[in-house]
Design a protein around this motif. Structure first.
Motif, PDB file in Angstrom:
ATOM      1  N   ARG A   1      70.577  60.862   4.469  1.00  0.00           N
ATOM      2  CA  ARG A   1      69.628  61.008   5.572  1.00  0.00           C
ATOM      3  C   ARG A   1      70.300  60.620   6.893  1.00  0.00           C
ATOM      4  NH1 ARG A   1      64.459  58.010   6.754  1.00  0.00           N
ATOM      5  NH2 ARG A   1      65.009  56.370   5.282  1.00  0.00           N
TER       6      ARG A   1
ATOM      7  N   ASN B   1      66.310  62.413  -2.813  1.00  0.00           N
ATOM      8  CA  ASN B   1      65.163  62.533  -1.898  1.00  0.00           C
ATOM      9  C   ASN B   1      64.932  63.975  -1.447  1.00  0.00           C
ATOM     10  OD1 ASN B   1      63.920  60.032  -1.478  1.00  0.00           O
ATOM     11  ND2 ASN B   1      65.676  59.296  -0.305  1.00  0.00           N
TER      12      ASN B   1
ATOM     13  N   ARG C   1      62.852  45.969  -4.031  1.00  0.00           N
ATOM     14  CA  ARG C   1      62.669  45.439  -2.668  1.00  0.00           C
ATOM     15  C   ARG C   1      61.420  44.558  -2.589  1.00  0.00           C
ATOM     16  NH1 ARG C   1      64.247  51.240  -0.033  1.00  0.00           N
ATOM     17  NH2 ARG C   1      66.452  50.804   0.334  1.00  0.00           N
TER      18      ARG C   1
ATOM     19  N   HIS D   1      57.446  57.830  -2.934  1.00  0.00           N
ATOM     20  CA  HIS D   1      58.591  57.170  -2.288  1.00  0.00           C
ATOM     21  C   HIS D   1      58.810  57.780  -0.902  1.00  0.00           C
ATOM     22  CE1 HIS D   1      62.315  54.978  -1.855  1.00  0.00           C
ATOM     23  NE2 HIS D   1      62.973  56.105  -1.620  1.00  0.00           N
TER      24      HIS D   1
HETATM   25  C1  LMR Z   1      65.926  54.355   0.313  1.00  0.00           C
HETATM   26  O1  LMR Z   1      64.745  54.045   0.180  1.00  0.00           O
HETATM   27  O2  LMR Z   1      66.800  53.555   0.683  1.00  0.00           O
HETATM   28  C2  LMR Z   1      66.346  55.753  -0.039  1.00  0.00           C
HETATM   29  O3  LMR Z   1      65.227  56.556  -0.208  1.00  0.00           O
HETATM   30  C3  LMR Z   1      67.338  56.333   0.913  1.00  0.00           C
HETATM   31  C4  LMR Z   1      66.782  56.632   2.284  1.00  0.00           C
HETATM   32  O4  LMR Z   1      67.230  57.633   2.864  1.00  0.00           O
HETATM   33  O5  LMR Z   1      65.964  55.878   2.792  1.00  0.00           O
END
Ligand code: LMR
Length: 340
Positions: A106, A144, A178, A202
């Motif tokens: 990304r 993703n 997390r 997500h």
């Molecule tokens: C994340 O949550 O770290 C992954 O989905 C990668 C991202 O591009 O955020």
């Protein structure tokens, strides 16, 4: 899988304990995108996994051969083979679990949802290879945008007559990792002792951590902490991306969390029933696909998540997430029309 496990030959001088060792070390695993940072870190963790017998590494990038050679220098662990460019079929043949970590990273300012067109071609290749070479395998995808990629991959496999919803997993385990890490910090306790179910999907709008369901239940977060932690979890991926100067998104925590997830799948294949957070076919919340704690056994999903007691704040977040997930699922399924 079962036949293979029970048909391990018992030599006359072999003890039961050594036979158990062989039986546990019987899973064959393929990592697709193994030359990437996530892929190579994940492969290193899998090289230390005592339950893996054979680890197959695939990447279009021919440097995968170097990654494979390097891993053979780590003593012990699974047998390693590396495959590049057009050898995807061979790289997944006979594997019990195939995990896809490939993705275009990304860029700052883009959302996960905007990654769909960049990432569908790798998924398409994998679906074709799966249909031709190993339709029975567990398929776990961390590419993703997961909310749309899993419906897209499911529709493609359906088209190739080999869709098995019980064996298809979107890896959302990073959100539980997390949530545990941030809640542990906030409560000043060991995060490894905590469990936090995370439901929804997500993406920034669809990750819904249920801090009201934190276990052990004697740990409590108040409404203000729950709001702060939820925002942190939702923004965590972007936070990493920005602080890596926009060059790459999360890789180390991703590899760690994918390993924790697939280790659970390996345990399921070895015969233990496990509960893992993942995005799968799940109609219980009015969407076709949904993420949450899922019961998995050696043949795949046994039960997807249903009822949770939620705070008013969580119910509000969930309602918003449901409409966003429905939209993401429709986009993923629609995308199949643009293919071929
Ligand atoms: C994340 O949550 O770290 C992954 O989905 C990668 C991202 O591009 O955020």
């Amino acid at each position: 899988i079962i036949t293979r496990r029970i048909s391990v030959p018992l030599l006359s001088n072999q003890s039961w304990s050594s036979m158990n060792y062989v039986a546990h070390k019987n899973v064959q695993f393929s990592v697709i995108g193994a030359a990437s940072k996530i892929g190579s870190n994940l492969s290193l963790l899998l090289k230390q996994n005592q339950k893996v017998r054979h680890l197959k590494l695939y990447d279009e990038d021919t440097r995968i051969n170097g990654v494979g050679i390097e891993l053979t220098h780590v003593p012990g662990g699974p047998f390693i083979t590396a495959y590049d460019s057009d050898k995807l079929g061979a790289a997944i043949q006979f594997s019990d679990i195939i995990v896809m970590v490939s993705r275009t990273p990304r860029k700052p300012g883009t959302t996960r949802e905007q990654m769909l067109s960049s990432n569908t071609s790798v998924i398409l290749q994998l679906c074709k290879a799966l249909a031709n070479n190993n339709p029975e395998a567990f398929l776990a995808i961390s590419t993703n945008p997961i909310n749309s990629i899993i419906p897209f991959a499911s529709a493609m496999l359906h088209k190739y007559h080999c869709y098995n919803p019980y064996k298809m997993f979107g890896i959302t385990h990073i959100d539980t990792a997390r949530s545990r890490a941030f809640a542990g910090d906030a409560l000043n306790v060991n995060p490894r002792d905590l469990e936090v179910p995370v439901i929804g999907g997500h993406s920034d709008k669809t990750i819904v951590p249920l801090f009201s369901n934190l276990t052990p239940s004697y740990y409590q977060v108040d409404a203000c902490q729950a709001d702060m932690l939820t925002r942190l979890v939702r923004k965590a991926g972007t936070e990493v991306l920005i602080n890596k100067q926009g060059t790459e998104s999360a890789t180390l925590a991703m590899a760690w969390s994918i390993h924790e997830f697939v280790d659970g799948l390996i345990n399921a294949i070895c015969g233990s029933e496990v509960v893992l957070n993942c995005y799968t076919a799940n109609p219980h919340y009015g969407t076709k696909f949904f993420s949450g704690p899922t019961n998995i056994g050696c043949y795949g999903i046994k039960q997807t998540c249903g009822n949770f007691k939620m705070s008013a704040y969580e119910s509000y977040m969930l309602n918003n997430a449901i409409s966003a997930i429905n939209c993401d699922v429709a986009i993923g399924e629609e995308y199949v029309r643009y293919i071929e």
